[in-house]
Design a protein around this motif. Sequence first.
Motif, mmCIF file in Angstrom:
data_model
loop_
_atom_site.group_PDB
_atom_site.id
_atom_site.type_symbol
_atom_site.label_atom_id
_atom_site.label_comp_id
_atom_site.label_asym_id
_atom_site.label_seq_id
_atom_site.Cartn_x
_atom_site.Cartn_y
_atom_site.Cartn_z
ATOM 1 N N VAL A 112 0.836 -1.204 0.000
ATOM 2 C CA VAL A 112 0.000 0.000 0.000
ATOM 3 C C VAL A 112 0.867 1.250 0.000
ATOM 4 N N MET A 113 1.968 1.193 0.735
ATOM 5 C CA MET A 113 2.869 2.343 0.815
ATOM 6 C C MET A 113 3.523 2.642 -0.535
ATOM 7 N N ILE A 114 3.724 1.616 -1.378
ATOM 8 C CA ILE A 114 4.278 1.854 -2.720
ATOM 9 C C ILE A 114 3.370 2.780 -3.507
ATOM 10 N N ALA A 115 2.060 2.532 -3.407
ATOM 11 C CA ALA A 115 1.097 3.370 -4.130
ATOM 12 C C ALA A 115 1.035 4.776 -3.544
ATOM 13 N N VAL A 116 1.160 4.871 -2.229
ATOM 14 C CA VAL A 116 1.061 6.183 -1.569
ATOM 15 C C VAL A 116 2.272 7.053 -1.899
ATOM 16 N N VAL A 117 3.461 6.459 -1.912
ATOM 17 C CA VAL A 117 4.690 7.225 -2.133
ATOM 18 C C VAL A 117 4.733 7.841 -3.528
ATOM 19 N N ALA A 118 4.258 7.073 -4.544
ATOM 20 C CA ALA A 118 4.211 7.531 -5.930
ATOM 21 C C ALA A 118 5.625 7.703 -6.509
ATOM 22 N N GLU A 119 5.700 8.063 -7.794
ATOM 23 C CA GLU A 119 6.967 8.063 -8.528
ATOM 24 C C GLU A 119 7.909 9.207 -8.153
ATOM 25 N N LYS A 120 7.397 10.235 -7.506
ATOM 26 C CA LYS A 120 8.286 11.357 -7.194
ATOM 27 C C LYS A 120 9.341 10.988 -6.153
ATOM 28 N N PHE A 121 9.107 9.889 -5.417
ATOM 29 C CA PHE A 121 10.122 9.375 -4.485
ATOM 30 C C PHE A 121 10.561 8.002 -4.992
ATOM 31 N N LYS A 122 11.283 8.019 -6.110
ATOM 32 C CA LYS A 122 11.597 6.788 -6.821
ATOM 33 C C LYS A 122 12.362 5.780 -5.972
ATOM 34 N N MET A 123 13.411 6.197 -5.283
ATOM 35 C CA MET A 123 14.226 5.268 -4.510
ATOM 36 C C MET A 123 13.451 4.676 -3.335
ATOM 37 N N ILE A 124 12.606 5.508 -2.715
ATOM 38 C CA ILE A 124 11.771 4.989 -1.625
ATOM 39 C C ILE A 124 10.799 3.948 -2.161
ATOM 40 N N GLN A 125 10.255 4.219 -3.353
ATOM 41 C CA GLN A 125 9.316 3.291 -3.967
ATOM 42 C C GLN A 125 9.988 1.959 -4.297
ATOM 43 N N ILE A 126 11.205 2.021 -4.827
ATOM 44 C CA ILE A 126 11.950 0.797 -5.135
ATOM 45 C C ILE A 126 12.266 0.023 -3.853
ATOM 46 N N THR A 127 12.653 0.748 -2.796
ATOM 47 C CA THR A 127 12.956 0.106 -1.514
ATOM 48 C C THR A 127 11.724 -0.597 -0.947
ATOM 49 N N LEU A 128 10.583 0.081 -1.026
ATOM 50 C CA LEU A 128 9.334 -0.527 -0.542
ATOM 51 C C LEU A 128 8.959 -1.747 -1.381
ATOM 52 N N SER A 129 9.240 -1.675 -2.680
ATOM 53 C CA SER A 129 8.962 -2.814 -3.554
ATOM 54 C C SER A 129 9.794 -4.028 -3.153
ATOM 55 N N LEU A 130 11.068 -3.805 -2.855
ATOM 56 C CA LEU A 130 11.938 -4.900 -2.422
ATOM 57 C C LEU A 130 11.507 -5.441 -1.062
ATOM 58 N N ALA A 131 11.066 -4.546 -0.170
ATOM 59 C CA ALA A 131 10.591 -4.981 1.147
ATOM 60 C C ALA A 131 9.324 -5.821 1.015
ATOM 61 N N THR A 132 8.441 -5.413 0.099
ATOM 62 C CA THR A 132 7.216 -6.181 -0.145
ATOM 63 C C THR A 132 7.557 -7.547 -0.701
ATOM 64 N N PHE A 133 8.501 -7.571 -1.641
ATOM 65 C CA PHE A 133 8.947 -8.845 -2.211
ATOM 66 C C PHE A 133 9.529 -9.748 -1.127
#
Length: 520
Positions: free
Chosen positions: A402-423
């Motif tokens: 859910v946090m990946i969607a909230v962060v959005a693309e403007k925080f790219k590195m945070i989004q990638i980090t959250l994606s890896l954490a979800t994985f």
Amino acid sequence: MAQQSQGDSLTESFLRNESKDDIISEEFEELLEQNLKGFGWAMFFQAILIGLPSVFDSMQSFISIYTDAIPTWHCINNGSTTCSSKRFADICKLPNSEWAWDEIPSQTIVSEWGLQCSSVFLRGLPASSHYAGTMLGIFLLASLADSWLGRKKLLLFSCLTMSVTGIITTLSNNIWIYSLLRFVCGFCRATMGTSGSILLSEMVGKQWRGRVGTLPFFFIMVGMLCLPAIAYINRSASWRYIYLYVSVPPLVYCLVLYLFVIESPRWLFVQGRGEEAIKVVKKISPINDETLLMKLESISGCQRIESSSSTVSVFSSLKVISSRKWSCQRILTLMVVAFGTGLVFYGVTLGIGNLNFDIYLSGIFNGLLDIPVVLLTYLLIEKYTRKTSLLILCLASGLFSVMIAVVAEKFKMIQITLSLATFLCGDTALNVLYVYSIEMFPTSVRNFAASLARQAATFGAVISSLLNSLGSKNPYLSYGVFGLIAFCCGFFVLILPETRGISLCDTMDEQEGKENIIHS
């Protein structure tokens, strides 16, 4: 009165026989545990051979990330105001004369067949078809491993047919034939993971079951690391070469599997093939205690075949499971949890392209992340309860998604980090769940029951493929939905029983008796 007395006598005789059968089954399991105590070189060799198919299976599961992707492109008219510096990311709004693919047109199916501007349904059809085929295959084939075919032969069948279908896929000349072959491939490989995991679990004692049960996840990690490497090496070649490199090696492995892999001694016993079960135990037993083997032979000589084990089918297996309240409730709960976990794991893995990050690097990162996933799975299986581990992982993966969607693309590195954490959380949750599902049901229906859990997780993959297509513009439609469903489904873990340290059972009656003792 005479007829009633005769009927009572027959009933008492039947109950005595059932009690005797359960005692025989329990004695066999106890002696088998003693014979399989420890972990020798023969078991290690078998574990490696049985775990190898997971490499090929994982590559077929995620091959669409690279073969079905929208390739990178560039402007070929730098003086144009419409394509300058790719200000317009949507190539469907550009004239064909203004842009070109970076690599050859046959790099992926999208570039070869001109699907870049097609509907989200059409682009997501091959991946969805593959997982739909997997669902159907699980439902129709899983019971064969519990009946006349067995664990080993079903594993061989799955690996061989998956390999052949993958090779034939290279002959596809349009999206419809390609999707059909992906469906067939999914159908063929459907029971590979379950058959291998159960075969591993049934050839060792309970003290090693959890450790050996994590071995397929190591090979899945190897497959997930090999796939992006193969795709990267062939990035300038046709997508067909990726299928060849992934599909040909399993053909060679099938010969090794046929010649050297053993059958499950527990399954052989339930099928009434006691002599074969003893031969298998002698091959892999790390202690070779003649006294214990003689006792095991005496027990196996007087065992029965469970009434439904040799004639089990899809519908009879369902009937057996649904006929008892505890097993019906357990399998439905397990499937709900598996669906939520599968949705978030496959959704994040297959949705790499939606994050506008290099798919090869993302694939490598996910593969490397499987190293701590395997270690974490091993730690949780060995040290902590199944329920607590699975509950925390399900809730965490849902929250991160859910946090990946909230962060959005403007925080790219945070989004990638959250994606890896979800994985990380989703993958570990699936690993724990697969080990957990094997321990909940007896040998007579174990493969079918565990396969239903995988089927539910695969249904999550089907839905996630479509949601990823919809979420290419709006992450709330993909990552937001993944996370919310996974979070809610995670609470169903509280209904499931704890199985850590419990011996496996062979029959439904034995399992039910053990459940009654535990809860009394």
